[in-house]
Scaffold this motif. Structure first.
Motif, PDB file in Angstrom:
ATOM      1  N   ARG A 274       0.817  -1.214   0.000  1.00 31.75           N
ATOM      2  CA  ARG A 274       0.000   0.000   0.000  1.00 31.75           C
ATOM      3  C   ARG A 274       0.849   1.261   0.000  1.00 31.75           C
ATOM      4  NH1 ARG A 274      -3.619  -0.413   4.987  1.00 31.75           N
ATOM      5  NH2 ARG A 274      -4.156   1.706   4.308  1.00 31.75           N
ATOM      6  N   ALA A 275       2.010   1.207   0.694  1.00 33.56           N
ATOM      7  CA  ALA A 275       2.831   2.421   0.799  1.00 33.56           C
ATOM      8  C   ALA A 275       3.294   2.914  -0.563  1.00 33.56           C
ATOM      9  CB  ALA A 275       4.038   2.151   1.700  1.00 33.56           C
ATOM     10  N   LEU A 276       3.442   2.000  -1.515  1.00 36.36           N
ATOM     11  CA  LEU A 276       3.950   2.382  -2.833  1.00 36.36           C
ATOM     12  C   LEU A 276       2.938   3.204  -3.622  1.00 36.36           C
ATOM     13  CD1 LEU A 276       5.748  -0.927  -3.852  1.00 36.36           C
ATOM     14  CD2 LEU A 276       6.730   1.147  -2.865  1.00 36.36           C
ATOM     15  N   LYS A 277       1.674   3.237  -3.123  1.00 37.83           N
ATOM     16  CA  LYS A 277       0.648   4.021  -3.813  1.00 37.83           C
ATOM     17  C   LYS A 277       0.532   5.431  -3.229  1.00 37.83           C
ATOM     18  CE  LYS A 277      -2.017  -0.161  -4.806  1.00 37.83           C
ATOM     19  NZ  LYS A 277      -3.311  -0.865  -4.634  1.00 37.83           N
ATOM     20  N   MET A 278       1.378   5.745  -2.245  1.00 37.14           N
ATOM     21  CA  MET A 278       1.336   7.063  -1.599  1.00 37.14           C
ATOM     22  C   MET A 278       2.651   7.782  -1.834  1.00 37.14           C
ATOM     23  SD  MET A 278      -0.142   5.890   2.112  1.00 37.14           S
ATOM     24  CE  MET A 278      -1.559   4.806   2.260  1.00 37.14           C
ATOM     25  N   ASP A 279       2.615   9.099  -1.556  1.00 36.60           N
ATOM     26  CA  ASP A 279       3.896   9.792  -1.586  1.00 36.60           C
ATOM     27  C   ASP A 279       4.652   9.464  -0.301  1.00 36.60           C
ATOM     28  OD1 ASP A 279       3.131  11.566   0.530  1.00 36.60           O
ATOM     29  OD2 ASP A 279       2.152  12.875  -0.906  1.00 36.60           O
ATOM     30  N   LEU A 280       5.924   9.798  -0.247  1.00 34.25           N
ATOM     31  CA  LEU A 280       6.787   9.406   0.865  1.00 34.25           C
ATOM     32  C   LEU A 280       6.266   9.923   2.207  1.00 34.25           C
ATOM     33  CD1 LEU A 280       9.385   8.130   1.910  1.00 34.25           C
ATOM     34  CD2 LEU A 280      10.573  10.266   1.418  1.00 34.25           C
ATOM     35  N   LYS A 281       5.788  11.162   2.238  1.00 30.77           N
ATOM     36  CA  LYS A 281       5.348  11.742   3.504  1.00 30.77           C
ATOM     37  C   LYS A 281       4.143  10.990   4.060  1.00 30.77           C
ATOM     38  CE  LYS A 281       4.072  16.162   5.610  1.00 30.77           C
ATOM     39  NZ  LYS A 281       3.834  17.606   5.358  1.00 30.77           N
ATOM     40  N   GLN A 282       3.164  10.689   3.208  1.00 28.06           N
ATOM     41  CA  GLN A 282       1.978   9.974   3.644  1.00 28.06           C
ATOM     42  C   GLN A 282       2.313   8.557   4.112  1.00 28.06           C
ATOM     43  OE1 GLN A 282      -0.356  10.398   0.017  1.00 28.06           O
ATOM     44  NE2 GLN A 282      -1.841  11.668   1.126  1.00 28.06           N
ATOM     45  N   ILE A 288       4.623   4.839  10.613  1.00 26.57           N
ATOM     46  CA  ILE A 288       4.970   5.235  11.981  1.00 26.57           C
ATOM     47  C   ILE A 288       3.777   5.032  12.914  1.00 26.57           C
ATOM     48  CG2 ILE A 288       5.511   7.218  13.455  1.00 26.57           C
ATOM     49  CD1 ILE A 288       7.346   8.223  11.236  1.00 26.57           C
ATOM     50  N   ASP A 289       2.572   5.408  12.457  1.00 24.10           N
ATOM     51  CA  ASP A 289       1.372   5.216  13.279  1.00 24.10           C
ATOM     52  C   ASP A 289       1.141   3.738  13.588  1.00 24.10           C
ATOM     53  OD1 ASP A 289       0.812   7.878  13.468  1.00 24.10           O
ATOM     54  OD2 ASP A 289      -0.792   7.891  11.975  1.00 24.10           O
ATOM     55  N   ALA A 290       1.284   2.893  12.542  1.00 27.97           N
ATOM     56  CA  ALA A 290       1.074   1.454  12.742  1.00 27.97           C
ATOM     57  C   ALA A 290       2.090   0.877  13.719  1.00 27.97           C
ATOM     58  CB  ALA A 290       1.150   0.729  11.398  1.00 27.97           C
ATOM     59  N   PHE A 291       3.341   1.292  13.586  1.00 28.42           N
ATOM     60  CA  PHE A 291       4.373   0.793  14.494  1.00 28.42           C
ATOM     61  C   PHE A 291       4.129   1.281  15.921  1.00 28.42           C
ATOM     62  CE2 PHE A 291       8.290   1.545  16.839  1.00 28.42           C
ATOM     63  CZ  PHE A 291       8.759   0.240  16.941  1.00 28.42           C
ATOM     64  N   GLU A 292       3.788   2.580  16.062  1.00 28.04           N
ATOM     65  CA  GLU A 292       3.550   3.135  17.398  1.00 28.04           C
ATOM     66  C   GLU A 292       2.414   2.387  18.098  1.00 28.04           C
ATOM     67  OE1 GLU A 292       4.889   7.840  17.482  1.00 28.04           O
ATOM     68  OE2 GLU A 292       2.797   7.301  17.109  1.00 28.04           O
ATOM     69  N   LYS A 293       1.354   2.129  17.359  1.00 26.88           N
ATOM     70  CA  LYS A 293       0.212   1.437  17.952  1.00 26.88           C
ATOM     71  C   LYS A 293       0.619   0.053  18.436  1.00 26.88           C
ATOM     72  CE  LYS A 293      -4.407  -0.323  16.949  1.00 26.88           C
ATOM     73  NZ  LYS A 293      -5.490  -0.458  15.956  1.00 26.88           N
ATOM     74  N   HIS A 294       1.342  -0.681  17.599  1.00 24.38           N
ATOM     75  CA  HIS A 294       1.791  -2.016  17.995  1.00 24.38           C
ATOM     76  C   HIS A 294       2.729  -1.947  19.197  1.00 24.38           C
ATOM     77  CE1 HIS A 294       3.384  -6.073  17.831  1.00 24.38           C
ATOM     78  NE2 HIS A 294       4.586  -5.535  17.886  1.00 24.38           N
ATOM     79  N   TYR A 295       3.646  -0.997  19.173  1.00 22.42           N
ATOM     80  CA  TYR A 295       4.639  -0.884  20.241  1.00 22.42           C
ATOM     81  C   TYR A 295       3.967  -0.550  21.574  1.00 22.42           C
ATOM     82  CZ  TYR A 295       8.766   0.628  22.843  1.00 22.42           C
ATOM     83  OH  TYR A 295       9.744   0.767  23.793  1.00 22.42           O
ATOM     84  N   VAL A 296       3.085   0.438  21.572  1.00 22.34           N
ATOM     85  CA  VAL A 296       2.403   0.843  22.800  1.00 22.34           C
ATOM     86  C   VAL A 296       1.525  -0.286  23.328  1.00 22.34           C
ATOM     87  CG1 VAL A 296       0.695   2.439  23.763  1.00 22.34           C
ATOM     88  CG2 VAL A 296       2.482   3.298  22.243  1.00 22.34           C
ATOM     89  N   ALA A 297       0.780  -0.949  22.434  1.00 22.09           N
ATOM     90  CA  ALA A 297      -0.073  -2.061  22.850  1.00 22.09           C
ATOM     91  C   ALA A 297       0.755  -3.195  23.447  1.00 22.09           C
ATOM     92  CB  ALA A 297      -0.892  -2.572  21.667  1.00 22.09           C
ATOM     93  N   SER A 298       1.904  -3.489  22.844  1.00 21.92           N
ATOM     94  CA  SER A 298       2.775  -4.552  23.353  1.00 21.92           C
ATOM     95  C   SER A 298       3.295  -4.212  24.736  1.00 21.92           C
ATOM     96  CB  SER A 298       3.946  -4.775  22.387  1.00 21.92           C
ATOM     97  OG  SER A 298       3.477  -5.212  21.132  1.00 21.92           O
ATOM     98  N   MET A 299       3.670  -2.959  24.961  1.00 17.51           N
ATOM     99  CA  MET A 299       4.146  -2.541  26.281  1.00 17.51           C
ATOM    100  C   MET A 299       3.042  -2.663  27.322  1.00 17.51           C
ATOM    101  SD  MET A 299       7.289  -1.880  26.533  1.00 17.51           S
ATOM    102  CE  MET A 299       8.722  -1.617  25.496  1.00 17.51           C
ATOM    103  N   LEU A 300       1.826  -2.322  26.940  1.00 14.81           N
ATOM    104  CA  LEU A 300       0.703  -2.443  27.868  1.00 14.81           C
ATOM    105  C   LEU A 300       0.428  -3.903  28.214  1.00 14.81           C
ATOM    106  CD1 LEU A 300      -1.725   0.270  26.459  1.00 14.81           C
ATOM    107  CD2 LEU A 300      -0.607   0.286  28.691  1.00 14.81           C
TER     108      LEU A 300
END
Length: 331
Positions: A274-282, A288-300
């Motif tokens: 999916r990332a290849l269909k977006m520009d770099l910033k998007q 980053i959002d997906a990783f943050e969510k996984h990381y925070v949930a794992s810590m909890l």
């Protein structure tokens, strides 16, 4: 410990209490020993730990096993109705009492009456129950004659009844009448070794009952099951396995922290496709959002929902970590 949901047969023997932990072995021994007694038993345990199963085991392994096992949740009835529910009434006892009705005490004659959430009984109901326990006699509402019923009482609570007594919320004399033999069921989070045993048991049972193929339980899913803190105990685990059998995990499962080890694979798939269909910033922002969510949930999960400990592990201030958790609806 297996929780027996409504609609599933209740013919058990003590080996149907699932688990390999020392505390489960102790409970099996207590069930075997206490079944031969004819006295009251008080079962302690958090919601969903399997208190009714233990009570039913005690009944089925006793000489009363061929007679009724009658469960009642004392907290499910208003104070003015629980006495009527337990002891029944005569015709004309109150407005609307157009016919005589026997109570659950009479229905359980020769068998066992299981009183769950015993701590929720009103003070009046406590007095009447105490009197019944003294000589197994009672008087239905509106009745003038004493009646008797040979019933073994097993009570259960998630509260510390001693504290209730100290606070004047539960009768001390009733407490001692109930607390003759005691069984304490620890929460599932304190017996991690039992989680996979129960999960596999439920998976096999539900697959057979629903006539569905049992999915493969991956190592990642097993690790997730063992790391989660299970506030709803065995009942929650049972529900999760039911959803898993229906193919509803992990996307529809959100027990306080909506994430699973499979999220890492989702992140990787997103980055490759999916990332290849977006520009770099998007694309960068979403990864980053997906990783943050996984990381925070794992810590909890690792800290059983303790935000302070999770923030410390993550090297962040508690307030900042809490904001991240709220951002992804994890608390």
């Amino acid at each position: 410990m297996e929780y027996a949901p409504a609609g599933i047969e209740r013919n058990f023997h003590s080996s149907s209490i699932k688990g390999c932990s020392n505390c489960i072995a102790k409970i099996r021994d207590q069930v075997d020993q206490f079944s031969t007694a004819n006295t009251t038993v008080l079962v302690y345990g958090e919601t969903g730990t399997g208190k009714e199963l233990v009570a039913n085991e005690l009944h089925c392994n006793s000489l009363r096993g061929n007679n009724p096992f009658v469960p009642v949740n004392c907290g499910a009835f208003p104070n003015e109705l629980i006495i009527n529910e337990l002891f029944g009434h005569e015709r004309g006892a109150f407005t609307g009492a157009v016919a005589k009705q026997q109570g659950l005490v009479a229905s359980a004659n020769g068998g066992t009456l299981f009183l769950d959430e015993i701590d929720s009984l009103s003070s009046q109901a406590q007095v009447i129950l105490l009197r019944y326990l003294q000589d197994q006699s009672y008087r239905p509402l509106g009745g003038s004659q004493e009646q008797t019923s040979d019933v073994r009482i097993i009570a259960a609570t998630h509260c510390d009844l001693r504290n209730k007594v100290a606070q004047g919320q539960f009768r001390e004399d009733l407490f001692y009448r109930l607390d003759v033999l005691r069984i304490s069921i620890p929460p599932l989070r304190q017996r991690k070794n039992d989680i996979l045993i129960l999960a596999r048991y439920f998976a096999e049972k539900f697959s057979r009952k629903l006539k569905r193929n049992q999915p493969h339980m991956t190592k990642a899913f097993e690790q997730w099951l063992e790391s989660y803190h299970w506030p709803g105990n065995v009942r929650e685990l049972e529900n999760v396995i039911m959803r898993w059998i229906y193919g509803q995990l992990p996307t529809s499962f959100n027990p306080q922290v909506e994430s699973s080890p499979e999220d890492l694979q989702a992140i990787e798939d997103f980055a490759q496709h999916r990332a290849l269909k977006m520009d770099l910033k998007q694309a960068k922002a979403q990864v980053i959002d997906a990783f943050e969510k996984h990381y925070v949930a794992s810590m909890l999960r690792l800290t059983q929902g303790n935000i302070t400990q999770a923030a410390r592990r993550a090297g962040k201030e508690r307030r900042a970590f809490g904001k991240l958790a709220k951002k992804y609806n994890l608390i």
